[in-house]
Enzyme design. Sequence first.
Site, PDB file in Angstrom:
ATOM      1  N   GLU A  53       0.848  -1.192   0.000  1.00 53.36           N
ATOM      2  CA  GLU A  53       0.000   0.000   0.000  1.00 53.36           C
ATOM      3  C   GLU A  53       0.883   1.242   0.000  1.00 53.36           C
ATOM      4  O   GLU A  53       1.965   1.238   0.583  1.00 53.36           O
ATOM      5  CB  GLU A  53      -0.910  -0.071   1.243  1.00 53.36           C
ATOM      6  CG  GLU A  53      -1.719   1.145   1.591  1.00 53.36           C
ATOM      7  CD  GLU A  53      -2.662   1.636   0.486  1.00 53.36           C
ATOM      8  OE1 GLU A  53      -3.411   0.839  -0.092  1.00 53.36           O
ATOM      9  OE2 GLU A  53      -2.636   2.853   0.204  1.00 53.36           O
ATOM     10  N   ASN A  80       4.849   2.262  -3.979  1.00 52.99           N
ATOM     11  CA  ASN A  80       4.126   2.995  -5.007  1.00 52.99           C
ATOM     12  C   ASN A  80       4.243   2.089  -6.232  1.00 52.99           C
ATOM     13  O   ASN A  80       5.323   1.984  -6.837  1.00 52.99           O
ATOM     14  CB  ASN A  80       4.743   4.369  -5.269  1.00 52.99           C
ATOM     15  CG  ASN A  80       3.937   5.143  -6.332  1.00 52.99           C
ATOM     16  OD1 ASN A  80       3.134   4.564  -7.053  1.00 52.99           O
ATOM     17  ND2 ASN A  80       4.151   6.438  -6.416  1.00 52.99           N
ATOM     18  N   ASP A 103      -8.266   2.261  -8.534  1.00 56.04           N
ATOM     19  CA  ASP A 103      -8.073   3.645  -8.939  1.00 56.04           C
ATOM     20  C   ASP A 103      -9.208   4.561  -8.554  1.00 56.04           C
ATOM     21  O   ASP A 103     -10.324   4.395  -9.023  1.00 56.04           O
ATOM     22  CB  ASP A 103      -7.920   3.716 -10.469  1.00 56.04           C
ATOM     23  CG  ASP A 103      -6.661   3.027 -10.916  1.00 56.04           C
ATOM     24  OD1 ASP A 103      -5.611   3.359 -10.381  1.00 56.04           O
ATOM     25  OD2 ASP A 103      -6.758   2.161 -11.795  1.00 56.04           O
ATOM     26  N   ASP A 139     -15.038  -1.590  -9.889  1.00 56.98           N
ATOM     27  CA  ASP A 139     -16.481  -1.353  -9.943  1.00 56.98           C
ATOM     28  C   ASP A 139     -16.817  -0.268 -10.973  1.00 56.98           C
ATOM     29  O   ASP A 139     -17.978   0.073 -11.143  1.00 56.98           O
ATOM     30  CB  ASP A 139     -17.023  -0.953  -8.557  1.00 56.98           C
ATOM     31  CG  ASP A 139     -16.221   0.168  -7.917  1.00 56.98           C
ATOM     32  OD1 ASP A 139     -15.085   0.424  -8.359  1.00 56.98           O
ATOM     33  OD2 ASP A 139     -16.726   0.781  -6.955  1.00 56.98           O
TER      34      ASP A 139
END
Length: 209
Positions: A53, A80, A103, A139
């Site tokens: 993360e 990253n 994202d 999603d």
Amino acid sequence: MNPLGAHYLVARAERIDVPAAAERVEVELGCADAKFSFELAARRPQDFVVGLEIREALVERNREWAQRYGHTNLAFGYVNVNVDLARVFAPASVDRFHVLFPDPWFKARHRKRRVVDPAMLEVVATQLRPGGELHVASDVFELALAAMAELEAPEAEALGFYNLAGEWAFTRDNPCEASSRREDTTLARGLRVWRMRYQLRTPGAKQTP
Ligand SMILES: C[S@@+](CC[C@H](N)C(=O)[O-])C[C@H]1O[C@@H](n2cnc3c(N)ncnc32)[C@H](O)[C@@H]1O
């Protein structure tokens, strides 16, 4: 949090050593609270699960919880994805990467901030074992399609990626016995998860999905 901000462009991710005894190595990129990683580690004690993360406070919190609850097959680290993932794993050491609802960058002008890009795919292809897998879910249809476009590109094919559901096809079911926080809220709202699974060809083998 802007992954292209100066603070996040300094490569500082640390190597994570994978125990030789682990049957499989499963890695969640952009794990946030790591609900998925915690569940997967609990369900598969024979495997080694890693949650990476960019938000350092979450990395610390996840480490503390893993220690508190005695998860010895679970590790957390800073990354990253678009800057220093290459530093984290040895070549051909990971069985599966999970990029789950990555994202928050919906706008076209934020395209550069998206996690799945050609440079990231090169690193992932290097770190996956032959026959290993990249699992991506979103999603947001447009973002899922943008990730799929990267993975269906000739450059990704040359790296060895092929779609387990057939070219340009989404996969319905979650291949794991674990779900991320965002997957749970998406399904609870009656929305669709746009999911894809790409396997890395085994050199020399002729593979059909
Ligand atoms: C929408 S959250 C989803 C979290 C979790 N995977 C889930 O499905 O519930 C996306 C996460 O990816 C992280 N992230 C975004 N860009 C990243 C990058 N370049 N490298 C590492 N993590 C990143 C964010 O900080 C955030 O925690």
